[in-house]
Design an enzyme around this catalytic site. Structure first.
Site, PDB file in Angstrom:
ATOM      1  N   HIS A  14       0.878  -1.201   0.000  1.00 41.02           N
ATOM      2  CA  HIS A  14       0.000   0.000   0.000  1.00 41.02           C
ATOM      3  C   HIS A  14       0.897   1.228   0.000  1.00 41.02           C
ATOM      4  O   HIS A  14       1.502   1.565   1.022  1.00 41.02           O
ATOM      5  CB  HIS A  14      -0.911   0.011   1.236  1.00 41.02           C
ATOM      6  CG  HIS A  14      -1.835   1.196   1.297  1.00 41.02           C
ATOM      7  ND1 HIS A  14      -3.175   1.075   1.556  1.00 41.02           N
ATOM      8  CD2 HIS A  14      -1.617   2.522   1.135  1.00 41.02           C
ATOM      9  CE1 HIS A  14      -3.735   2.267   1.552  1.00 41.02           C
ATOM     10  NE2 HIS A  14      -2.801   3.177   1.307  1.00 41.02           N
ATOM     11  N   HIS A  16       1.516   5.385  -1.658  1.00 42.55           N
ATOM     12  CA  HIS A  16       1.137   6.572  -2.438  1.00 42.55           C
ATOM     13  C   HIS A  16       2.390   7.173  -3.045  1.00 42.55           C
ATOM     14  O   HIS A  16       3.275   7.622  -2.315  1.00 42.55           O
ATOM     15  CB  HIS A  16       0.458   7.616  -1.539  1.00 42.55           C
ATOM     16  CG  HIS A  16      -0.800   7.117  -0.912  1.00 42.55           C
ATOM     17  ND1 HIS A  16      -2.037   7.260  -1.491  1.00 42.55           N
ATOM     18  CD2 HIS A  16      -1.012   6.428   0.242  1.00 42.55           C
ATOM     19  CE1 HIS A  16      -2.954   6.698  -0.730  1.00 42.55           C
ATOM     20  NE2 HIS A  16      -2.361   6.181   0.330  1.00 42.55           N
ATOM     21  N   LYS A 100      -9.492  -0.522  -5.710  1.00 45.35           N
ATOM     22  CA  LYS A 100      -9.515   0.120  -4.400  1.00 45.35           C
ATOM     23  C   LYS A 100     -10.862   0.759  -4.101  1.00 45.35           C
ATOM     24  O   LYS A 100     -11.354   1.572  -4.891  1.00 45.35           O
ATOM     25  CB  LYS A 100      -8.413   1.198  -4.369  1.00 45.35           C
ATOM     26  CG  LYS A 100      -8.374   2.032  -3.093  1.00 45.35           C
ATOM     27  CD  LYS A 100      -7.851   1.243  -1.907  1.00 45.35           C
ATOM     28  CE  LYS A 100      -7.975   2.031  -0.617  1.00 45.35           C
ATOM     29  NZ  LYS A 100      -6.713   2.384  -0.011  1.00 45.35           N
ATOM     30  N   HIS A 137     -10.432   0.739   1.960  1.00 43.21           N
ATOM     31  CA  HIS A 137     -10.220   1.738   3.017  1.00 43.21           C
ATOM     32  C   HIS A 137     -11.421   1.597   3.944  1.00 43.21           C
ATOM     33  O   HIS A 137     -12.514   2.063   3.627  1.00 43.21           O
ATOM     34  CB  HIS A 137     -10.125   3.158   2.430  1.00 43.21           C
ATOM     35  CG  HIS A 137      -9.846   4.185   3.482  1.00 43.21           C
ATOM     36  ND1 HIS A 137      -8.645   4.867   3.574  1.00 43.21           N
ATOM     37  CD2 HIS A 137     -10.593   4.625   4.530  1.00 43.21           C
ATOM     38  CE1 HIS A 137      -8.676   5.679   4.618  1.00 43.21           C
ATOM     39  NE2 HIS A 137      -9.850   5.561   5.209  1.00 43.21           N
ATOM     40  N   HIS A 175      -4.423  -0.992   5.830  1.00 45.24           N
ATOM     41  CA  HIS A 175      -4.042  -0.219   7.025  1.00 45.24           C
ATOM     42  C   HIS A 175      -5.001  -0.444   8.197  1.00 45.24           C
ATOM     43  O   HIS A 175      -5.661   0.475   8.658  1.00 45.24           O
ATOM     44  CB  HIS A 175      -3.866   1.270   6.730  1.00 45.24           C
ATOM     45  CG  HIS A 175      -4.895   1.888   5.828  1.00 45.24           C
ATOM     46  ND1 HIS A 175      -6.240   1.761   6.027  1.00 45.24           N
ATOM     47  CD2 HIS A 175      -4.752   2.643   4.716  1.00 45.24           C
ATOM     48  CE1 HIS A 175      -6.882   2.419   5.086  1.00 45.24           C
ATOM     49  NE2 HIS A 175      -6.012   2.951   4.269  1.00 45.24           N
ATOM     50  N   ASP A 248       1.512   2.568   3.546  1.00 39.70           N
ATOM     51  CA  ASP A 248       0.653   3.749   3.414  1.00 39.70           C
ATOM     52  C   ASP A 248       1.487   5.028   3.503  1.00 39.70           C
ATOM     53  O   ASP A 248       1.014   6.051   3.984  1.00 39.70           O
ATOM     54  CB  ASP A 248      -0.461   3.751   4.477  1.00 39.70           C
ATOM     55  CG  ASP A 248      -1.584   4.712   4.125  1.00 39.70           C
ATOM     56  OD1 ASP A 248      -1.620   5.200   2.977  1.00 39.70           O
ATOM     57  OD2 ASP A 248      -2.408   4.980   5.007  1.00 39.70           O
TER      58      ASP A 248
HETATM   59  C1  NCD Z   1      -3.583   8.971   2.196  1.00 39.43           C
HETATM   60  C2  NCD Z   1      -3.190  10.035   1.183  1.00 39.43           C
HETATM   61  O1  NCD Z   1      -2.665  11.097   1.587  1.00 39.43           O
HETATM   62  O2  NCD Z   1      -3.388   9.834  -0.017  1.00 39.43           O
HETATM   63  N1  NCD Z   1      -3.532   9.545   3.503  1.00 39.43           N
HETATM   64  C3  NCD Z   1      -3.391   8.875   4.665  1.00 39.43           C
HETATM   65  O3  NCD Z   1      -3.484   9.496   5.710  1.00 39.43           O
HETATM   66  N2  NCD Z   1      -3.150   7.595   4.696  1.00 39.43           N
HETATM   67  C4  NCD Z   1      -4.907   8.394   1.850  1.00 39.43           C
HETATM   68  C5  NCD Z   1      -5.253   7.129   2.599  1.00 39.43           C
HETATM   69  O4  NCD Z   1      -4.660   6.072   2.359  1.00 39.43           O
HETATM   70  O5  NCD Z   1      -6.138   7.169   3.455  1.00 39.43           O
HETATM   71 ZN    ZN Z   2      -3.224   5.095   1.790  1.00 41.45          ZN
END
Ligand code: NCD
Ligand code: ZN
Length: 346
Positions: A14, A16, A100, A137, A175, A248
């Protein structure tokens, strides 16, 4: 005392990576240690079609530091209008590894997510049929539910009914932040697994709120009480194949974190392996780190474990990670675990 540990190269289930200058600024922190990562589709605009995912994959590969080998595992952002045929074609081509589900309004860039689960059923039924995983999520967003209860209420009111309706659907609860989540995953007979972040093994909600408001510890799902952190640590270090790493890691530039309405997200790609080795050592479970970071995830997603290895070394002198990284988009604060990190990847 163990001072060296060799494990299969880890993967991040996971992540970003964002896009443009931010992507260029952060990708090297992942590709340095990780062979593969499930890439979150919550860009602006989101990655909703197989064509979007193919184009995003190309941008990720183009941003990779020279010489790094890294495989982005692409996902689609589920909407109420997602076309089941496009999802199936993306999966059959090998490009799409998961879809997702963001409940609308749950987190960063989730406004285009799902409001009415009934509208997503045709896609979910197709996914159950072809064996494509739904990454969830797991939070409800109704204003009457306390933010610290969002995950537990989601399990009861959305996830469990969905799994009863479609038992063949493979679901990753991403998460996981609560004992409720851990217990729910453990109670499932099949088709359910959970990822756990680095930071939720280390902080509880005090990190955000005690001694002043600390925006760099704010993420979603928000960190919970200590009893939940302990349940996550027990699950992660147990060796149970249903739990694996999904960092995450979610970079936001500092001005968007340090303001009156700060973004959710914690940046951990750069020091995750050092943090995890510390946690697993504290739990006397260094022998389970490989299962959590390198074996359980690929097994769940039907992929081989990586053939390469990495070596972790415990040094007398703590590793010096930067407090911030500089990206073309601006500075991003690095997760501070609030203890010295003696472990590092050699
Ligand atoms: C994530 C993001 O900033 O894209 N933020 C987070 O707090 N984890 C989005 C997510 O996975 O909830
Ligand atoms: Zn995330």
């Amino acid at each position: 005392m163990t001072t060296e540990l060799t494990i299969r190269r880890p993967d991040d289930w996971h992540l970003h990576l964002r896009d443009g200058a931010m992507l260029e600024g952060v990708i090297g922190d992942t590709s340095r240690h990780f062979a593969r990562a499930i890439i979150m589709p919550n860009l602006v605009p989101p990655v909703v079609t197989t064509a979007d995912a193919a184009a995003y994959r190309d941008r990720i590969l183009a941003a990779l530091p020279e010489g790094d080998r890294f495989e982005p595992l692409m996902t689609l952002y589920l909407t109420e209008h997602t076309d089941p045929d496009d999802v199936e074609a993306g999966y059959e081509s090998g490009l799409i590894r998961a879809v997702k589900l963001y409940p609308a309004g749950a987190t960063t860039n989730s406004h285009g997510g799902v409001r009415d689960m009934d509208k997503a059923m045709p896609v979910l039924e197709r996914m159950a049929k072809i064996g494509l995983t739904l990454c969830v999520h797991g939070e409800v967003t109704t204003p009457d539910v306390d933010i610290f209860d969002r995950e537990a209420v989601f399990i009861e009111t959305v996830l469990d009914p969905l799994r009863a309706r479609l038992p063949e659907l493979r679901v990753t609860m991403e998460h996981v932040t609560t004992k409720n989540g851990v217990d729910y995953i453990k109670s499932a007979k099949a088709n359910l697994a959970g990822s756990i972040t680095t930071h939720h093994l280390i902080i509880n909600r005090n990190a955000i709120l005690v001694g002043g408001i600390k925006p760099h510890y704010y993420c979603l799902p928000v960190a919970k009480r200590e009893e939940h952190r302990l349940a996550l640590r027990a699950a992660a270090t147990s060796g149970d194949g249903r739990f694996f790493l999904g960092t995450d890691s979610a970079p936001h530039v500092d001005p968007l974190k340090e303001c009156a309405c700060g973004c959710a997200g914690i940046y951990t790609s750069i020091n995750t392996m050092s943090c995890l080795a510390h946690v697993f050592e504290e739990e006397r479970a260094l022998d389970k780190l490989e299962a959590f970071a390198s074996l359980n995830g690929p097994a769940w997603y039907g992929l081989p474990a990586n053939a390469e290895t990495i070596r972790l070394v415990r040094r007398a002198q703590p590793a010096a990670f930067p407090a911030k990284i500089e990206t073309g988009a601006g500075p991003v604060t690095v997760f501070d675990p609030m203890f010295p990190l003696h472990w590092d990847v050699a």
